[in-house]
Design an enzyme around this catalytic site. Sequence first.
Site, PDB file in Angstrom:
ATOM      1  N   LYS A 196       0.818  -1.218   0.000  1.00  0.00           N
ATOM      2  CA  LYS A 196       0.000   0.000   0.000  1.00  0.00           C
ATOM      3  C   LYS A 196       0.856   1.276   0.000  1.00  0.00           C
ATOM      4  O   LYS A 196       2.069   1.227   0.269  1.00  0.00           O
ATOM      5  CB  LYS A 196      -0.923  -0.036   1.222  1.00  0.00           C
ATOM      6  CG  LYS A 196      -1.986  -1.134   1.172  1.00  0.00           C
ATOM      7  CD  LYS A 196      -2.881  -1.056   2.416  1.00  0.00           C
ATOM      8  CE  LYS A 196      -4.015  -2.056   2.353  1.00  0.00           C
ATOM      9  NZ  LYS A 196      -4.879  -1.935   3.566  1.00  0.00           N
ATOM     10  N   TYR A 211     -12.608  -2.135  -3.117  1.00  0.00           N
ATOM     11  CA  TYR A 211     -13.091  -2.134  -1.736  1.00  0.00           C
ATOM     12  C   TYR A 211     -14.605  -1.974  -1.647  1.00  0.00           C
ATOM     13  O   TYR A 211     -15.116  -1.534  -0.614  1.00  0.00           O
ATOM     14  CB  TYR A 211     -12.375  -1.041  -0.944  1.00  0.00           C
ATOM     15  CG  TYR A 211     -10.993  -1.447  -0.458  1.00  0.00           C
ATOM     16  CD1 TYR A 211     -10.815  -2.552   0.379  1.00  0.00           C
ATOM     17  CD2 TYR A 211      -9.864  -0.722  -0.815  1.00  0.00           C
ATOM     18  CE1 TYR A 211      -9.560  -2.925   0.838  1.00  0.00           C
ATOM     19  CE2 TYR A 211      -8.595  -1.093  -0.369  1.00  0.00           C
ATOM     20  CZ  TYR A 211      -8.456  -2.193   0.466  1.00  0.00           C
ATOM     21  OH  TYR A 211      -7.214  -2.563   0.928  1.00  0.00           O
ATOM     22  N   ASN A 234      -1.884   0.452   6.810  1.00  0.00           N
ATOM     23  CA  ASN A 234      -1.349  -0.784   7.380  1.00  0.00           C
ATOM     24  C   ASN A 234      -0.523  -1.612   6.377  1.00  0.00           C
ATOM     25  O   ASN A 234      -0.420  -2.829   6.485  1.00  0.00           O
ATOM     26  CB  ASN A 234      -2.468  -1.605   8.040  1.00  0.00           C
ATOM     27  CG  ASN A 234      -3.571  -1.964   7.066  1.00  0.00           C
ATOM     28  OD1 ASN A 234      -3.466  -1.688   5.877  1.00  0.00           O
ATOM     29  ND2 ASN A 234      -4.610  -2.602   7.564  1.00  0.00           N
ATOM     30  N   HIS A 288      -2.235  -5.420   1.737  1.00  0.00           N
ATOM     31  CA  HIS A 288      -3.524  -6.113   1.585  1.00  0.00           C
ATOM     32  C   HIS A 288      -3.233  -7.559   1.198  1.00  0.00           C
ATOM     33  O   HIS A 288      -2.327  -7.817   0.411  1.00  0.00           O
ATOM     34  CB  HIS A 288      -4.369  -5.482   0.467  1.00  0.00           C
ATOM     35  CG  HIS A 288      -5.500  -6.368   0.030  1.00  0.00           C
ATOM     36  ND1 HIS A 288      -6.705  -6.393   0.691  1.00  0.00           N
ATOM     37  CD2 HIS A 288      -5.576  -7.325  -0.948  1.00  0.00           C
ATOM     38  CE1 HIS A 288      -7.477  -7.311   0.117  1.00  0.00           C
ATOM     39  NE2 HIS A 288      -6.836  -7.901  -0.871  1.00  0.00           N
ATOM     40  N   GLU A 295      -9.811 -10.770  -7.290  1.00  0.00           N
ATOM     41  CA  GLU A 295      -8.896  -9.635  -7.139  1.00  0.00           C
ATOM     42  C   GLU A 295      -7.739  -9.714  -8.147  1.00  0.00           C
ATOM     43  O   GLU A 295      -7.341  -8.702  -8.722  1.00  0.00           O
ATOM     44  CB  GLU A 295      -8.376  -9.590  -5.694  1.00  0.00           C
ATOM     45  CG  GLU A 295      -9.473  -9.248  -4.700  1.00  0.00           C
ATOM     46  CD  GLU A 295      -9.064  -9.373  -3.242  1.00  0.00           C
ATOM     47  OE1 GLU A 295      -9.895  -9.104  -2.383  1.00  0.00           O
ATOM     48  OE2 GLU A 295      -7.897  -9.745  -2.956  1.00  0.00           O
TER      49      GLU A 295
HETATM   50  N1  UDP Z   1      -9.572  -0.005   7.464  1.00  0.00           N
HETATM   51  C1  UDP Z   1      -9.615   1.259   8.056  1.00  0.00           C
HETATM   52  N2  UDP Z   1     -10.254   1.388   9.262  1.00  0.00           N
HETATM   53  C2  UDP Z   1     -10.871   0.347   9.888  1.00  0.00           C
HETATM   54  C3  UDP Z   1     -10.821  -0.928   9.272  1.00  0.00           C
HETATM   55  C4  UDP Z   1     -10.166  -1.075   8.056  1.00  0.00           C
HETATM   56  O1  UDP Z   1      -9.087   2.218   7.520  1.00  0.00           O
HETATM   57  O2  UDP Z   1     -11.449   0.531  10.980  1.00  0.00           O
HETATM   58  C5  UDP Z   1      -8.875  -0.162   6.168  1.00  0.00           C
HETATM   59  C6  UDP Z   1      -7.501  -0.835   6.334  1.00  0.00           C
HETATM   60  O3  UDP Z   1      -6.599  -0.259   5.388  1.00  0.00           O
HETATM   61  C7  UDP Z   1      -7.825  -2.290   6.002  1.00  0.00           C
HETATM   62  C8  UDP Z   1      -8.862  -2.114   4.887  1.00  0.00           C
HETATM   63  O4  UDP Z   1      -9.647  -0.994   5.302  1.00  0.00           O
HETATM   64  O5  UDP Z   1      -6.686  -3.007   5.601  1.00  0.00           O
HETATM   65  C9  UDP Z   1      -9.758  -3.301   4.654  1.00  0.00           C
HETATM   66  O6  UDP Z   1     -10.333  -3.698   5.882  1.00  0.00           O
HETATM   67  P1  UDP Z   1     -10.474  -5.244   6.275  1.00  0.00           P
HETATM   68  O7  UDP Z   1     -11.351  -5.299   7.491  1.00  0.00           O
HETATM   69  O8  UDP Z   1     -10.896  -6.024   5.069  1.00  0.00           O
HETATM   70  O9  UDP Z   1      -8.999  -5.648   6.749  1.00  0.00           O
HETATM   71  P2  UDP Z   1      -7.819  -6.511   6.099  1.00  0.00           P
HETATM   72  O10 UDP Z   1      -8.455  -7.674   5.381  1.00  0.00           O
HETATM   73  O11 UDP Z   1      -7.059  -5.599   5.172  1.00  0.00           O
HETATM   74  O12 UDP Z   1      -6.989  -6.943   7.286  1.00  0.00           O
END
Ligand code: UDP
Length: 140
Positions: A11, A51, A114, A117, A128
């Site tokens: 990212k 997303y 974070n 992905h 994807e």
């Molecule tokens: N995200 C965010 N705030 C939150 C939860 C998620 O900004 O409270 C963002 C973060 O970048 C995350 C992405 O949205 O990686 C997708 O969320 P998901 O719950 O699918 O988490 P992941 O599968 O990436 O661990």
Amino acid sequence: MAIERTFSIIKPDATDRNLTGAINAVIEQAGLRIVAQKRIRMSRAEAETFYAVHKARPFFGELVEMMTSAPVVVQVLEGENAVAKYREIMGATNPDSAAPGTIRKQFAKSIGENSVHGSDSVENAAIEIAQFFSGNEIVG
Ligand code: UDP
């Protein structure tokens, strides 16, 4: 054990800090092979499609802004149980909760920024991967 493919994104927060190589080292040390990789600037439409499952969430707008703010590196990773293995080495979404040694524990800035992905299922991985790669770009 099944040989799988998963989809990965390094990212903007990570490309911005020149962490592509460091993250790729963790991926390769875990036994996953990078069978496709390209650095792109994600468009707003691409980020919104990618997303779409989070469209109703309060962080959606911020997430799309973040994903389009700087280049990303999209990848296809291949290996035994690649989907679960990559989720394991990525660590929890919130780096504060991520296990020691995981990519997010080592590199992520926050729950939003974070660093990586990874697909959450084999089915979603295929969807994807198809959004960003054509078949002849993946060389296993
Ligand atoms: N995200 C965010 N705030 C939150 C939860 C998620 O900004 O409270 C963002 C973060 O970048 C995350 C992405 O949205 O990686 C997708 O969320 P998901 O719950 O699918 O988490 P992941 O599968 O990436 O661990």
